[in-house]
Motif scaffolding. Structure first.
Motif, PDB file in Angstrom:
ATOM      1  N   GLU A  58       0.851  -1.198   0.000  1.00 38.75           N
ATOM      2  CA  GLU A  58       0.000   0.000   0.000  1.00 38.75           C
ATOM      3  C   GLU A  58       0.885   1.245   0.000  1.00 38.75           C
ATOM      4  OE1 GLU A  58      -3.656   1.899   2.659  1.00 38.75           O
ATOM      5  OE2 GLU A  58      -2.326   0.389   3.525  1.00 38.75           O
ATOM      6  N   ILE A  59       0.640   2.165  -0.938  1.00 39.77           N
ATOM      7  CA  ILE A  59       1.443   3.388  -1.058  1.00 39.77           C
ATOM      8  C   ILE A  59       0.523   4.593  -0.894  1.00 39.77           C
ATOM      9  CG2 ILE A  59       3.041   4.699  -2.501  1.00 39.77           C
ATOM     10  CD1 ILE A  59       3.540   2.111  -4.073  1.00 39.77           C
ATOM     11  N   PHE A  60       0.895   5.476   0.010  1.00 37.25           N
ATOM     12  CA  PHE A  60       0.115   6.706   0.169  1.00 37.25           C
ATOM     13  C   PHE A  60       1.008   7.816   0.711  1.00 37.25           C
ATOM     14  CE2 PHE A  60      -0.379   4.140   3.989  1.00 37.25           C
ATOM     15  CZ  PHE A  60      -0.167   5.035   5.025  1.00 37.25           C
ATOM     16  N   GLN A  61       0.514   9.026   0.620  1.00 32.88           N
ATOM     17  CA  GLN A  61       1.250  10.210   1.067  1.00 32.88           C
ATOM     18  C   GLN A  61       0.800  10.598   2.467  1.00 32.88           C
ATOM     19  OE1 GLN A  61       3.401  11.055  -1.320  1.00 32.88           O
ATOM     20  NE2 GLN A  61       4.499  12.633  -0.167  1.00 32.88           N
ATOM     21  N   GLU A  62       1.750  10.895   3.326  1.00 32.25           N
ATOM     22  CA  GLU A  62       1.437  11.349   4.684  1.00 32.25           C
ATOM     23  C   GLU A  62       2.369  12.509   5.017  1.00 32.25           C
ATOM     24  OE1 GLU A  62       0.233   8.530   8.039  1.00 32.25           O
ATOM     25  OE2 GLU A  62       2.254   9.129   8.642  1.00 32.25           O
ATOM     26  N   ASP A  63       1.789  13.713   5.104  1.00 35.23           N
ATOM     27  CA  ASP A  63       2.606  14.926   5.216  1.00 35.23           C
ATOM     28  C   ASP A  63       3.550  14.979   4.012  1.00 35.23           C
ATOM     29  OD1 ASP A  63       1.345  15.616   7.600  1.00 35.23           O
ATOM     30  OD2 ASP A  63       2.758  14.430   8.780  1.00 35.23           O
ATOM     31  N   LYS A  64       4.865  15.034   4.258  1.00 36.45           N
ATOM     32  CA  LYS A  64       5.810  15.103   3.151  1.00 36.45           C
ATOM     33  C   LYS A  64       6.446  13.736   2.854  1.00 36.45           C
ATOM     34  CE  LYS A  64       7.032  19.970   3.861  1.00 36.45           C
ATOM     35  NZ  LYS A  64       8.143  20.919   4.098  1.00 36.45           N
ATOM     36  N   ASN A  65       5.953  12.719   3.525  1.00 37.92           N
ATOM     37  CA  ASN A  65       6.527  11.383   3.358  1.00 37.92           C
ATOM     38  C   ASN A  65       5.662  10.506   2.459  1.00 37.92           C
ATOM     39  OD1 ASN A  65       8.625  11.959   5.193  1.00 37.92           O
ATOM     40  ND2 ASN A  65       7.299  11.456   6.922  1.00 37.92           N
ATOM     41  N   ARG A  66       6.333   9.667   1.676  1.00 39.00           N
ATOM     42  CA  ARG A  66       5.613   8.640   0.924  1.00 39.00           C
ATOM     43  C   ARG A  66       5.697   7.357   1.752  1.00 39.00           C
ATOM     44  NH1 ARG A  66       6.466   6.292  -5.108  1.00 39.00           N
ATOM     45  NH2 ARG A  66       8.577   7.035  -4.813  1.00 39.00           N
ATOM     46  N   ILE A  67       4.556   6.758   2.056  1.00 40.80           N
ATOM     47  CA  ILE A  67       4.510   5.593   2.927  1.00 40.80           C
ATOM     48  C   ILE A  67       4.392   4.321   2.104  1.00 40.80           C
ATOM     49  CG2 ILE A  67       3.352   4.506   4.891  1.00 40.80           C
ATOM     50  CD1 ILE A  67       4.486   7.302   5.502  1.00 40.80           C
ATOM     51  N   PHE A  68       5.273   3.348   2.416  1.00 39.52           N
ATOM     52  CA  PHE A  68       5.139   2.001   1.881  1.00 39.52           C
ATOM     53  C   PHE A  68       4.636   1.125   3.027  1.00 39.52           C
ATOM     54  CE2 PHE A  68       8.777   2.250  -1.519  1.00 39.52           C
ATOM     55  CZ  PHE A  68       8.004   3.140  -2.255  1.00 39.52           C
ATOM     56  N   ASN A  69       3.363   0.738   2.982  1.00 35.70           N
ATOM     57  CA  ASN A  69       2.822  -0.157   4.006  1.00 35.70           C
ATOM     58  C   ASN A  69       2.918  -1.595   3.490  1.00 35.70           C
ATOM     59  OD1 ASN A  69       1.463  -1.403   6.097  1.00 35.70           O
ATOM     60  ND2 ASN A  69      -0.569  -0.851   5.332  1.00 35.70           N
ATOM     61  N   LEU A  70       3.783  -2.382   4.108  1.00 39.38           N
ATOM     62  CA  LEU A  70       4.064  -3.730   3.621  1.00 39.38           C
ATOM     63  C   LEU A  70       3.045  -4.778   4.060  1.00 39.38           C
ATOM     64  CD1 LEU A  70       6.738  -2.307   2.991  1.00 39.38           C
ATOM     65  CD2 LEU A  70       7.953  -4.292   3.896  1.00 39.38           C
ATOM     66  N   MET A  71       2.164  -4.421   4.975  1.00 38.73           N
ATOM     67  CA  MET A  71       1.298  -5.419   5.592  1.00 38.73           C
ATOM     68  C   MET A  71       0.501  -6.261   4.591  1.00 38.73           C
ATOM     69  SD  MET A  71       0.567  -7.025   8.243  1.00 38.73           S
ATOM     70  CE  MET A  71       1.333  -6.018   9.526  1.00 38.73           C
ATOM     71  N   PRO A  72      -0.190  -5.645   3.585  1.00 37.56           N
ATOM     72  CA  PRO A  72      -0.951  -6.485   2.638  1.00 37.56           C
ATOM     73  C   PRO A  72      -0.062  -7.509   1.921  1.00 37.56           C
ATOM     74  CG  PRO A  72      -1.537  -4.177   2.402  1.00 37.56           C
ATOM     75  CD  PRO A  72      -0.336  -4.204   3.285  1.00 37.56           C
ATOM     76  N   TYR A  73       1.115  -7.066   1.544  1.00 36.51           N
ATOM     77  CA  TYR A  73       2.037  -7.957   0.837  1.00 36.51           C
ATOM     78  C   TYR A  73       2.569  -9.040   1.762  1.00 36.51           C
ATOM     79  CZ  TYR A  73       6.044  -9.470  -1.951  1.00 36.51           C
ATOM     80  OH  TYR A  73       6.961 -10.228  -2.655  1.00 36.51           O
ATOM     81  N   ARG A  74       2.839  -8.687   3.022  1.00 35.24           N
ATOM     82  CA  ARG A  74       3.342  -9.670   3.981  1.00 35.24           C
ATOM     83  C   ARG A  74       2.313 -10.764   4.237  1.00 35.24           C
ATOM     84  NH1 ARG A  74       7.651  -7.520   8.283  1.00 35.24           N
ATOM     85  NH2 ARG A  74       7.583  -9.749   8.672  1.00 35.24           N
ATOM     86  N   ILE A  75       1.044 -10.386   4.252  1.00 41.78           N
ATOM     87  CA  ILE A  75      -0.018 -11.380   4.427  1.00 41.78           C
ATOM     88  C   ILE A  75      -0.031 -12.346   3.242  1.00 41.78           C
ATOM     89  CG2 ILE A  75      -2.525 -11.692   4.526  1.00 41.78           C
ATOM     90  CD1 ILE A  75      -2.633  -9.023   6.098  1.00 41.78           C
TER      91      ILE A  75
END
Length: 294
Positions: A58-75
């Protein structure tokens, strides 16, 4: 929303291509390693149907950071063995670090490390190697002897050039294009000289149709040689054998580490653990008290 998703995929795809080019041209990674990184990153970020989109990172923007959320892929990859999962996560971390080094602000989430059971390398005994060499054809014997006598990685052997040879020495280029000069045993130097006098290399020591012999071809030769003595052996096991024999015969660990091209002596220390394991096994067999409780 769909346009944003398409734009994001194109951006990630271009960044993956740039990252792989960096690994090849700057870091000097092998073709096999680059292929593994490519497959993992495309699986994690790109190669999914719409119905499987939730399994992507999951990729999304939070403030000035781009977030890579690995949880869906890890599952998605949770059923794989721990070593495979660790390699995939390592590739994603390296990619994120590359982006940060390029000036982006990427934060990776759900990136907890997983424990991997440490396994000792499995060297092949000198006796078995000698038996296999007696049954090998001259070219096969040269390939196996170079793995065993030099302790080189398969990517290093494939990349050796004729210009890397000098009297009594051969220059090897390892990970990250780090070079090291390896001593050539007289018998190996003689084998190499005989081979080169009969062949017509343009650049590489081992060639086919003007191109360097592939790693798969070298691997197949080793497997074929040892199949004749009814044992399955990989080129990397011959590297383990090289290191183990040196350490068991009292070569200083610092010298062995340098010969192997290890960036840290801690990597070489696994072979000292192997020596301890063998000593324990021999002790258990030899000492009369070891069978007292059986």
């Amino acid at each position: 929303m769909k346009t944003d998703s398409t734009t994001m995929k194109k951006q990630i795809n271009n960044q993956i291509k740039e990252f792989l080019k960096y690994l090849e041209e700057i870091r000097g990674y092998s073709d096999l390693t680059i292929k593994s990184y490519d497959e993992t990153l495309r699986e994690a970020f790109l190669n999914h149907k719409e119905s499987e989109a939730a399994k992507n990172i999951e990729i999304f923007q939070e403030d000035k950071n781009r977030i890579f959320n690995l949880m869906p892929y890890r599952i998605k990859i949770a059923s794989l063995n721990s070593k495979t999962i660790s390699k995939k996560l390592s590739a994603i971390r390296s990619f994120a670090k590359y982006l940060n080094d390029k000036g982006e602000r990427v934060v990776v989430r759900a990136d907890d490390s997983i424990k991997i059971a440490k396994t000792l390398p499995k060297p092949i005994s000198h006796k078995i190697i000698t038996e296999a060499l007696l049954l090998a054809e001259p070219f096969e014997r040269l390939i196996v002897t170079m793995f065993y006598a030099l302790g080189v990685r398969i990517s290093e052997l494939a990349s050796l050039e004729t210009k890397d040879l000098s009297q009594g020495w051969i220059r090897v280029f390892g990970k990250g294009s780090k070079q090291r000069d390896m001593p050539l045993l007289p018998m190996l130097e003689e084998m190499l000289n005989d081979y080169l006098s009969l062949s017509k290399q343009k650049k590489f020591i081992f060639e086919k149709n003007g191109e360097k012999l592939s790693e798969n071809s070298l691997r197949y030769i080793v497997i074929k040689v040892f199949k004749r003595v009814n044992i399955k052996v990989s080129p990397h096991q011959l590297r383990h054998s090289y290191a183990t024999e040196l350490l068991n015969n009292n070569a200083p660990i610092a010298d062995v580490s340098e010969l192997l091209g290890h960036s840290s002596m801690a990597t070489t220390q696994i072979y000292t653990k192997l020596g301890s394991a063998l000593k324990q096994k021999n002790y258990d067999k030899a000492h009369p008290l070891c069978g007292a409780d059986k």
